[in-house]
Write an enzyme that holds these catalytic residues in place. Structure first.
Site, short mmCIF file in Angstrom:
data_model
loop_
_atom_site.label_atom_id
_atom_site.label_comp_id
_atom_site.label_asym_id
_atom_site.label_seq_id
_atom_site.Cartn_x
_atom_site.Cartn_y
_atom_site.Cartn_z
N ARG A 72 0.88 -1.17 0.00
CA ARG A 72 0.00 0.00 0.00
C ARG A 72 0.91 1.22 0.00
NH1 ARG A 72 -5.44 1.17 3.38
NH2 ARG A 72 -6.10 -0.26 1.75
N ARG A 81 -13.40 -9.04 0.97
CA ARG A 81 -11.97 -8.78 0.80
C ARG A 81 -11.17 -10.03 1.18
NH1 ARG A 81 -10.03 -3.61 0.87
NH2 ARG A 81 -8.15 -4.73 0.26
N GLN A 128 -9.86 -4.30 -3.74
CA GLN A 128 -11.19 -3.81 -3.35
C GLN A 128 -12.21 -4.11 -4.44
OE1 GLN A 128 -12.24 -2.13 -0.40
NE2 GLN A 128 -14.18 -2.67 -1.34
N CYS A 148 -16.41 1.28 -0.25
CA CYS A 148 -15.26 0.44 0.09
C CYS A 148 -14.93 0.48 1.58
CB CYS A 148 -14.05 0.89 -0.72
SG CYS A 148 -13.62 2.62 -0.41
N HIS A 195 -7.08 0.50 -6.74
CA HIS A 195 -7.32 -0.36 -5.57
C HIS A 195 -7.90 -1.70 -6.06
CE1 HIS A 195 -7.73 -1.48 -1.53
NE2 HIS A 195 -8.65 -0.67 -1.10
N ASP A 243 -17.39 6.84 -2.32
CA ASP A 243 -16.20 6.70 -1.47
C ASP A 243 -15.95 8.07 -0.84
OD1 ASP A 243 -13.83 5.84 -0.25
OD2 ASP A 243 -12.62 5.98 -2.09
N1 CP Z 1 -11.27 -0.58 1.90
C1 CP Z 1 -10.03 -0.61 2.40
O1 CP Z 1 -9.05 -0.79 1.69
O2 CP Z 1 -9.97 -0.45 3.76
P1 CP Z 1 -8.64 -0.25 4.62
O3 CP Z 1 -8.10 1.11 4.30
O4 CP Z 1 -9.15 -0.33 6.04
O5 CP Z 1 -7.67 -1.33 4.29
N1 NVA Z 2 -10.03 6.46 -1.59
C1 NVA Z 2 -9.69 5.99 -0.27
C2 NVA Z 2 -9.87 4.51 -0.19
C3 NVA Z 2 -9.57 3.92 1.15
C4 NVA Z 2 -9.73 2.43 1.17
C5 NVA Z 2 -8.26 6.40 0.04
O1 NVA Z 2 -7.40 6.27 -0.83
O2 NVA Z 2 -8.01 6.82 1.17
#
Ligand code: CP
Ligand code: NVA
Length: 316
Positions: free
Chosen positions: A105, A296, A135, A268, A132, A227
């Site tokens: 990440r 997930r 997701q 998400c 992502h 989102d």
């Molecule tokens: N949806 C998602 O990726 O959640 P987290 O940021 O908690 O991993």
């Molecule tokens: N768009 C959000 C998704 C989190 C899972 C972010 O990048 O923070």
């Protein structure tokens, strides 16, 4: 077919590969319900790296490896020498010597590209500023479970044209769905994602249509997705963004009245309750947000098996 691939955006996968991941994931989910945990990834190790916070991704990858009989080492960048200036490439080369697959990440999508270029094992993007993929695979499994098909379904995405939106339009058009987009002109999805989706509609049916008015975008749709308006790393832009997004792009009871009566609401998570979505929608019977979160786990198990094993070795 998928063994050894890196998954950075979902653009690497065609329709039949996506369906294969969903099918294996659904089988593993069914087994788990009956208390059966096939140890398909015995002696395999995932290194799961985080440069930003996570609840769902971190815990579900960890649990996925545990349930499949493998091992997960999860670390934040501040715990690595990466946080003190070791290069991404050197980090990738070293970690590849210890493990079978890396999930990362990152802030900038370029970082996950650099990681996968230097790694000698598959790399999974577990969220970048652009995409992502895990997701959206979980979301597709959720949509198929709830609606029983992809073809002919209409999804409306309302809000920020961000990483989740970019990947959603790629994934949904790959499986032949129709996607309506209502994002402010300042925060549209990326042109790369739009171009890919447009090509994909030519091959798989489906459509992608842009709207100025959220009310028009959600008219008679089967799915409404939103989102956060402020993704991780954009905290300083909060004031400016909220002025643009609110009240027009909030998913609330008035907006969802325009969708089909059996529409499903998706997010998400984490949700910023009463900002991009109101409690009455988030907690309504139409909301499937916690099923998405659960999926997930199942989808990452399916994906890990297909990236690490030959299909003939996946006996469920
Ligand atoms: N949806 C998602 O990726 O959640 P987290 O940021 O908690 O991993
Ligand atoms: N768009 C959000 C998704 C989190 C899972 C972010 O990048 O923070």
């Amino acid at each position: 077919m998928l063994k050894g691939k890196s998954i950075l955006s979902l653009m690497e996968l065609n329709r039949s590969e996506i369906i294969k991941i969903l099918d294996i994931s659904a089988k593993l989910k069914e087994k788990r319900k009956r208390g059966k945990y096939p140890k398909l990834l015995k002696e395999k190790t995932l290194v799961s790296m985080f440069m930003k916070p996570s609840t769902r991704t971190r815990i579900s990858f960890n649990e996925a490896m545990h349930e499949l009989g493998g091992h997960c080492i999860d670390v934040t960048s501040s715990e690595l020498q990466l946080g003190r200036g070791e290069t991404i490439e050197d980090t990738a080369r070293v970690i590849s010597r210890y493990c079978d697959v890396i999930a990362a990440r990152v802030f900038s999508h370029d970082h996950v590209i650099r990681l996968s270029s230097a790694a000698s094992v598959p790399v999974i993007n577990s969220l970048s500023d652009m995409y992502h993929p895990c997701q959206i695979l979980a979301d597709l499994l959720t949509i198929r479970e709830k609606k029983g098909k992809f073809n002919g379904l209409k999804l409306a995405y309302v809000g920020d044209g961000n990483n989740v939106c970019n990947t959603l339009i790629i994934g949904c058009t790959q499986v032949g769905m129709h996607v309506n987009i209502a994002c402010p002109k300042e925060y549209m999805p990326s042109q790369d994602a739009i171009n890919f989706a447009l090509k994909s509609t030519e091959n798989n049916g489906g459509k992608i249509v842009f709207f100025d008015e959220p009310k028009e975008a959600v008219k008679d749709v089967d799915i409404i997705y939103t989102d956060t308006f402020i993704s991780m790393g954009q905290e300083k832009e909060e004031e400016k963004r909220l002025k643009i997004f609110l009240p027009k792009y909030q998913v609330n009871r008035r907006l969802v009245e325009h969708a089909k009566s059996d529409f499903i609401f998706m997010h998400c998570l984490p949700a910023h309750r009463n900002q991009e979505v109101t409690d009455d929608v988030m907690d309504s019977i139409n909301s499937v947000v916690f099923d998405q979160a659960e999926n997930r786990l199942h989808v990452q198990k399916g994906l890990l098996c297909l990236l690490l094993l030959e299909e003939s070795e996946i006996k469920i």
